[in-house]
Scaffold this motif. Sequence first.
Motif, PDB file in Angstrom:
ATOM      1  N   LEU A  27       0.830  -1.205   0.000  1.00 42.20           N
ATOM      2  CA  LEU A  27       0.000   0.000   0.000  1.00 42.20           C
ATOM      3  C   LEU A  27       0.866   1.256   0.000  1.00 42.20           C
ATOM      4  O   LEU A  27       0.593   2.215  -0.743  1.00 42.20           O
ATOM      5  N   LEU A  28       1.915   1.261   0.812  1.00 40.03           N
ATOM      6  CA  LEU A  28       2.814   2.418   0.856  1.00 40.03           C
ATOM      7  C   LEU A  28       3.461   2.660  -0.497  1.00 40.03           C
ATOM      8  O   LEU A  28       3.534   3.804  -0.973  1.00 40.03           O
ATOM      9  N   ALA A  29       3.925   1.585  -1.138  1.00 41.39           N
ATOM     10  CA  ALA A  29       4.558   1.735  -2.450  1.00 41.39           C
ATOM     11  C   ALA A  29       3.564   2.245  -3.492  1.00 41.39           C
ATOM     12  O   ALA A  29       3.884   3.138  -4.294  1.00 41.39           O
ATOM     13  N   LEU A  30       2.344   1.689  -3.477  1.00 41.87           N
ATOM     14  CA  LEU A  30       1.322   2.129  -4.430  1.00 41.87           C
ATOM     15  C   LEU A  30       0.984   3.612  -4.244  1.00 41.87           C
ATOM     16  O   LEU A  30       0.904   4.374  -5.222  1.00 41.87           O
ATOM     17  N   VAL A  31       0.788   4.019  -2.986  1.00 41.89           N
ATOM     18  CA  VAL A  31       0.408   5.405  -2.716  1.00 41.89           C
ATOM     19  C   VAL A  31       1.528   6.359  -3.113  1.00 41.89           C
ATOM     20  O   VAL A  31       1.272   7.422  -3.698  1.00 41.89           O
ATOM     21  N   LEU A  32       2.770   6.001  -2.833  1.00 40.83           N
ATOM     22  CA  LEU A  32       3.892   6.871  -3.198  1.00 40.83           C
ATOM     23  C   LEU A  32       3.985   7.054  -4.715  1.00 40.83           C
ATOM     24  O   LEU A  32       4.133   8.179  -5.204  1.00 40.83           O
ATOM     25  N   VAL A  33       3.866   5.957  -5.444  1.00 36.08           N
ATOM     26  CA  VAL A  33       3.978   6.042  -6.905  1.00 36.08           C
ATOM     27  C   VAL A  33       2.797   6.804  -7.494  1.00 36.08           C
ATOM     28  O   VAL A  33       2.966   7.721  -8.319  1.00 36.08           O
ATOM     29  N   PRO A  66      -5.257  10.364   1.571  1.00 39.11           N
ATOM     30  CA  PRO A  66      -6.331   9.532   2.151  1.00 39.11           C
ATOM     31  C   PRO A  66      -7.234   8.894   1.101  1.00 39.11           C
ATOM     32  O   PRO A  66      -7.672   7.746   1.267  1.00 39.11           O
ATOM     33  N   MET A  67      -7.509   9.614   0.012  1.00 40.39           N
ATOM     34  CA  MET A  67      -8.352   9.057  -1.037  1.00 40.39           C
ATOM     35  C   MET A  67      -7.667   7.878  -1.718  1.00 40.39           C
ATOM     36  O   MET A  67      -8.306   6.867  -2.030  1.00 40.39           O
ATOM     37  N   ARG A 128     -14.380   9.298   8.693  1.00 39.66           N
ATOM     38  CA  ARG A 128     -13.834  10.451   9.405  1.00 39.66           C
ATOM     39  C   ARG A 128     -12.908  11.308   8.558  1.00 39.66           C
ATOM     40  O   ARG A 128     -12.836  12.532   8.751  1.00 39.66           O
ATOM     41  N   VAL A 129     -12.204  10.693   7.620  1.00 40.46           N
ATOM     42  CA  VAL A 129     -11.144  11.410   6.909  1.00 40.46           C
ATOM     43  C   VAL A 129     -11.425  11.515   5.414  1.00 40.46           C
ATOM     44  O   VAL A 129     -11.390  12.599   4.828  1.00 40.46           O
ATOM     45  N   VAL A 130     -11.718  10.374   4.774  1.00 41.27           N
ATOM     46  CA  VAL A 130     -11.774  10.334   3.308  1.00 41.27           C
ATOM     47  C   VAL A 130     -12.929  11.167   2.764  1.00 41.27           C
ATOM     48  O   VAL A 130     -12.778  11.867   1.755  1.00 41.27           O
ATOM     49  N   THR A 131     -14.105  11.117   3.411  1.00 36.88           N
ATOM     50  CA  THR A 131     -15.243  11.886   2.899  1.00 36.88           C
ATOM     51  C   THR A 131     -14.950  13.383   2.929  1.00 36.88           C
ATOM     52  O   THR A 131     -15.266  14.102   1.969  1.00 36.88           O
ATOM     53  N   LYS A 132     -14.330  13.849   4.009  1.00 41.71           N
ATOM     54  CA  LYS A 132     -13.991  15.270   4.098  1.00 41.71           C
ATOM     55  C   LYS A 132     -12.938  15.645   3.064  1.00 41.71           C
ATOM     56  O   LYS A 132     -13.029  16.701   2.426  1.00 41.71           O
ATOM     57  N   ALA A 133     -11.942  14.796   2.884  1.00 47.60           N
ATOM     58  CA  ALA A 133     -10.896  15.075   1.896  1.00 47.60           C
ATOM     59  C   ALA A 133     -11.468  15.081   0.482  1.00 47.60           C
ATOM     60  O   ALA A 133     -11.116  15.942  -0.336  1.00 47.60           O
ATOM     61  N   THR A 134     -12.369  14.140   0.184  1.00 46.14           N
ATOM     62  CA  THR A 134     -12.977  14.079  -1.148  1.00 46.14           C
ATOM     63  C   THR A 134     -13.801  15.328  -1.429  1.00 46.14           C
ATOM     64  O   THR A 134     -13.729  15.905  -2.525  1.00 46.14           O
ATOM     65  N   ARG A 135     -14.589  15.738  -0.434  1.00 43.75           N
ATOM     66  CA  ARG A 135     -15.406  16.944  -0.604  1.00 43.75           C
ATOM     67  C   ARG A 135     -14.534  18.179  -0.820  1.00 43.75           C
ATOM     68  O   ARG A 135     -14.810  19.011  -1.684  1.00 43.75           O
ATOM     69  N   ALA A 136     -13.455  18.283  -0.064  1.00 46.80           N
ATOM     70  CA  ALA A 136     -12.590  19.457  -0.162  1.00 46.80           C
ATOM     71  C   ALA A 136     -11.841  19.498  -1.486  1.00 46.80           C
ATOM     72  O   ALA A 136     -11.771  20.541  -2.142  1.00 46.80           O
ATOM     73  N   VAL A 137     -11.272  18.364  -1.896  1.00 44.94           N
ATOM     74  CA  VAL A 137     -10.471  18.373  -3.122  1.00 44.94           C
ATOM     75  C   VAL A 137     -11.355  18.515  -4.357  1.00 44.94           C
ATOM     76  O   VAL A 137     -10.948  19.129  -5.358  1.00 44.94           O
ATOM     77  N   THR A 138     -12.579  17.987  -4.306  1.00 49.25           N
ATOM     78  CA  THR A 138     -13.496  18.148  -5.443  1.00 49.25           C
ATOM     79  C   THR A 138     -13.900  19.613  -5.613  1.00 49.25           C
ATOM     80  O   THR A 138     -13.899  20.150  -6.725  1.00 49.25           O
ATOM     81  N   ALA A 139     -14.250  20.255  -4.493  1.00 48.45           N
ATOM     82  CA  ALA A 139     -14.625  21.670  -4.558  1.00 48.45           C
ATOM     83  C   ALA A 139     -13.447  22.520  -4.995  1.00 48.45           C
ATOM     84  O   ALA A 139     -13.599  23.465  -5.790  1.00 48.45           O
ATOM     85  N   TRP A 140     -12.262  22.206  -4.510  1.00 48.00           N
ATOM     86  CA  TRP A 140     -11.061  22.965  -4.879  1.00 48.00           C
ATOM     87  C   TRP A 140     -10.742  22.785  -6.354  1.00 48.00           C
ATOM     88  O   TRP A 140     -10.407  23.737  -7.062  1.00 48.00           O
TER      89      TRP A 140
END
Length: 364
Positions: A27-33, A66-67, A128-140
């Motif tokens: 997971l760490l390798a996938l997320v970094l790449v 997080p997404m 707790r985390v992903v929904t807020k991040a998704t909403r913020a990055v989509t609006a941005w």
Amino acid sequence: MNLNFFPSRRMAFYMAKLFVTRSFAVLLALVLVLMTLDLLGESGKILRVPGNGEAELWRYVSLRVPMLIAQFLPFAALLGTLITFTTMNQNSEVVAMKAAGLSAHQILAPLVVASLGIAAVSFVFNERVVTKATRAVTAWDDNDYKPLPPDSGIISNVWLMAGDDLVKARQVIGRGRATRVQGLTIYDREGNRLLRVIDAARAAQTAGGWRLRDVQIYDTAMNMTLRRPEMLALEGVEPQRFTLAKVDPDERDFTDLRQAIAALEQGGRPTAEAEAGLWHKLAKPLSTVLMPLLAAIAGFGLARSGKVLLRATIGMALGFAYFVADNFAMALGNVGAYPPLLAAWAPFLLFLLIGETVLIRSEE
């Protein structure tokens, strides 16, 4: 039948440790790449906005990571299981376990229990985390990475019909009577003919409709653009029309999404996509539990038979087939072709049976 799935505590901890460490390493390798590739594609858009700099790049990374974790955790569990069982098979550890009297299900049980724990953590993390991040990055992103007001209730790119008129709201902020709109465009139509295009910098609800400010009106008949400081429009359009016009399950937590579904039903609006997304919030984390079962075929069978690579390929194919079936079922559920409950849970139950059948036929 031996129902003792954990005859050796030491062996159970050993198997769970191998599975968890390898899954999180993948997971760490996938997320970094993937984060690096994503940032290379979006950094130009972010830095193109005056005032954006390194801080905005790090903010984008903090929102996207997080997404990516939520999206690729089941993939990581699949690959982690394949790596664990393939290595153990090549080192004859599986043969030693079976010689000690362990069945395939007893070998697999610690991984299933560990994946249940991962699924529970994943669900809380998503809520707790992903929904807020998704909403913020989509609006941005929809705002072309320009600064946004510090409000957690932002919905972006909302379209609705008001009679013959087509209305687009770039950003909807707040709920109920406090709802306000940034960047409102009204396509004033009569039948199929466009009469005016009304652009307003912002709008707020008032008695009798919505008060638009900093208005620019393009009249198609006169081919002229008029400007007004304010005007009244959208009579009879309630705030809920804006807040419920776009219900994205990825941007809402479980409780908020249930409330949105109830409001949609009360207003006579279609709820298939939202209901499928609601059930998928439970089914998606639990897909981690399927990965050890689908990839277990890589660990059974003699390594000297020369079929370790073939077994690993079959396990990977089963895992990826599940993700394809899951996305396909959700797409059908979103358009109402499948009942929402069936769309969310049918792939999980189908591949649970397939994985168990393959395990029994190949080993037990």
